[in-house]
Design a protein around this motif. Structure first.
Motif, mmCIF file in Angstrom:
data_model
loop_
_atom_site.group_PDB
_atom_site.id
_atom_site.type_symbol
_atom_site.label_atom_id
_atom_site.label_comp_id
_atom_site.label_asym_id
_atom_site.label_seq_id
_atom_site.Cartn_x
_atom_site.Cartn_y
_atom_site.Cartn_z
ATOM 1 N N VAL A 45 56.491 14.014 -9.499
ATOM 2 C CA VAL A 45 55.443 13.347 -8.724
ATOM 3 C C VAL A 45 55.042 12.028 -9.368
ATOM 4 O O VAL A 45 55.150 11.852 -10.580
ATOM 5 C CB VAL A 45 54.174 14.232 -8.601
ATOM 6 N N ASP A 46 54.596 11.106 -8.527
ATOM 7 C CA ASP A 46 54.134 9.823 -9.049
ATOM 8 C C ASP A 46 53.298 9.096 -7.998
ATOM 9 O O ASP A 46 53.459 9.317 -6.801
ATOM 10 C CB ASP A 46 55.325 8.943 -9.444
ATOM 11 N N LEU A 47 52.379 8.268 -8.457
ATOM 12 C CA LEU A 47 51.608 7.411 -7.559
ATOM 13 C C LEU A 47 51.875 5.967 -7.932
ATOM 14 O O LEU A 47 51.938 5.622 -9.107
ATOM 15 C CB LEU A 47 50.098 7.690 -7.693
ATOM 16 N N ASP A 53 44.991 -4.171 -4.434
ATOM 17 C CA ASP A 53 44.337 -3.104 -3.696
ATOM 18 C C ASP A 53 44.099 -1.848 -4.525
ATOM 19 O O ASP A 53 44.979 -1.009 -4.687
ATOM 20 C CB ASP A 53 45.202 -2.766 -2.480
ATOM 21 N N GLU A 54 42.900 -1.691 -5.040
ATOM 22 C CA GLU A 54 42.570 -0.519 -5.839
ATOM 23 C C GLU A 54 42.231 0.677 -4.961
ATOM 24 O O GLU A 54 42.050 1.784 -5.446
ATOM 25 C CB GLU A 54 41.373 -0.824 -6.755
ATOM 26 N N SER A 55 42.113 0.431 -3.640
ATOM 27 C CA SER A 55 41.589 1.498 -2.768
ATOM 28 C C SER A 55 42.655 2.440 -2.222
ATOM 29 O O SER A 55 42.349 3.530 -1.783
ATOM 30 C CB SER A 55 40.830 0.880 -1.596
ATOM 31 N N ARG A 56 43.905 1.998 -2.278
ATOM 32 C CA ARG A 56 44.943 2.864 -1.732
ATOM 33 C C ARG A 56 46.143 2.957 -2.661
ATOM 34 O O ARG A 56 46.354 2.102 -3.518
ATOM 35 C CB ARG A 56 45.419 2.327 -0.383
ATOM 36 N N MET A 78 50.702 7.376 2.145
ATOM 37 C CA MET A 78 49.697 6.403 1.718
ATOM 38 C C MET A 78 48.367 7.136 1.713
ATOM 39 O O MET A 78 48.012 7.781 2.703
ATOM 40 C CB MET A 78 49.638 5.219 2.685
ATOM 41 N N VAL A 79 47.679 7.049 0.609
ATOM 42 C CA VAL A 79 46.427 7.796 0.481
ATOM 43 C C VAL A 79 45.300 6.903 -0.031
ATOM 44 O O VAL A 79 45.538 5.985 -0.817
ATOM 45 C CB VAL A 79 46.602 8.976 -0.496
ATOM 46 N N GLN A 244 55.829 -1.636 2.937
ATOM 47 C CA GLN A 244 54.655 -1.392 3.773
ATOM 48 C C GLN A 244 53.374 -1.796 3.052
ATOM 49 O O GLN A 244 52.483 -0.986 2.873
ATOM 50 C CB GLN A 244 54.564 0.109 4.120
ATOM 51 N N PRO A 245 53.275 -3.063 2.626
ATOM 52 C CA PRO A 245 52.141 -3.482 1.809
ATOM 53 C C PRO A 245 50.800 -3.300 2.509
ATOM 54 O O PRO A 245 49.800 -3.062 1.867
ATOM 55 C CB PRO A 245 52.415 -4.963 1.524
#
Length: 263
Positions: A45-47, A53-56, A78-79, A244-245
DNA sequence: GCGACAG
DNA sequence: ATCTTGTCGC
């Protein structure tokens, strides 16, 4: 934005509560078999985050075949991310979305469920012996292994000259040495995972696995410096962000009414 | 008090 | 984590 002392205390209490459920030994049959006979699927797993953009973030879960390390399953999402990164509390930022990814897999493709999960970050090698690999392991009840690329200073362990010298002493791929804290506990192992990189990996127990097994499995998953499950999740999550920026976060049914009147 | 600190 | 191209070397 730093975390308030009160927030840190709440987080520490939660970590202490969940810490009691961690299993530090091998609990699966394949873990004791030669060549890990019986092991067929390893997850990673990785993010990934994008520049401003710190929000997503893009949360990625992959499942690879073992020992071939071919991708069998992938989940990309996308979370929204609300919790800041605070050293020692990484799990509160990243674990919730990872748990959801694991649950989707268990529901949609239960036969592809990973038998062990490699997690980007530490397990017991943590100020309160409860890093993200332990946290995710306890919440999903999956065997988890912590794999960090940098040393987290804890229990007297520091990246000083002595440490650097010990790292330099790792000549061949596969060699490792234990990280023993001031307390005397062995919190993890420093592993040279690839012959071409002098930068080591910091491997520690997450859940339902012994340290020896954890290191052996990480060794077996390394085509390059970063073990393949984590590497694939990392590569694919950034690739997704690159394409998908500005992809919109899935709109919640009633997001209007609760936009402004909160407290 | 200051610095160090996984992703 | 992310910002960044080419480039030196096996």
């Amino acid at each position: 934005m730093a975390a308030s002392p009160a927030q840190r205390r709440r987080w520490e209490r939660e970590q202490a509560r969940l810490r009691a459920s961690v299993l530090e030994e091998d609990t699966e049959p394949w873990q004791k078999q030669p060549q890990f006979a019986g092991l067929h699927r390893v997850g990673g797993v990785d993010l990934s985050y994008s520049k401003g953009d710190e929000s997503r973030a893009c949360a990625f879960l992959v499942v690879l075949s073992y020992p071939d390390l071919e991708v069998l399953y992938q989940d990309c999402r996308m979370v929204p991310v609300t919790t800041p990164y605070v050293a020692g509390f990484l799990a509160f930022r990243e674990v919730p979305v990872l748990v959801e990814a694991v649950q989707r897999l268990q529901q949609e493709e239960p036969q592809l469920q990973p038998q062990v999960l490699l997690v980007d970050g530490n397990g017991l090698l943590h100020p309160r012996e409860f890093g993200i690999a332990c946290h995710l392991g306890v919440l999903t009840d999956l065997p988890c292994i912590g794999v960090a690329k940098n040393l987290l200073h804890v229990d007297g362990l520091v990246r000083d000259e002595l440490h650097k010298e010990q790292v330099r002493s790792l000549q061949r791929s596969g060699e490792a040495f234990p990280l023993t804290g001031t307390s005397g506990k062995v919190l993890g192992m420093v592993l040279r995972s690839h012959s071409n990189s002098s930068r080591p990996l910091y491997v520690s127990v997450g859940h339902r696995v012994s340290l020896g097994t954890a290191v052996s499995l990480v060794r077996a998953c390394c085509r390059f410096r970063i073990p393949e499950p984590i590497r694939q999740a990392d590569i694919r999550s950034r690739e997704y962000l690159r394409r998908q920026p500005c992809a919109p976060v899935p709109a919640s049914p009633q997001s209007k009414s609760e936009t402004e009147s909160e407290d």
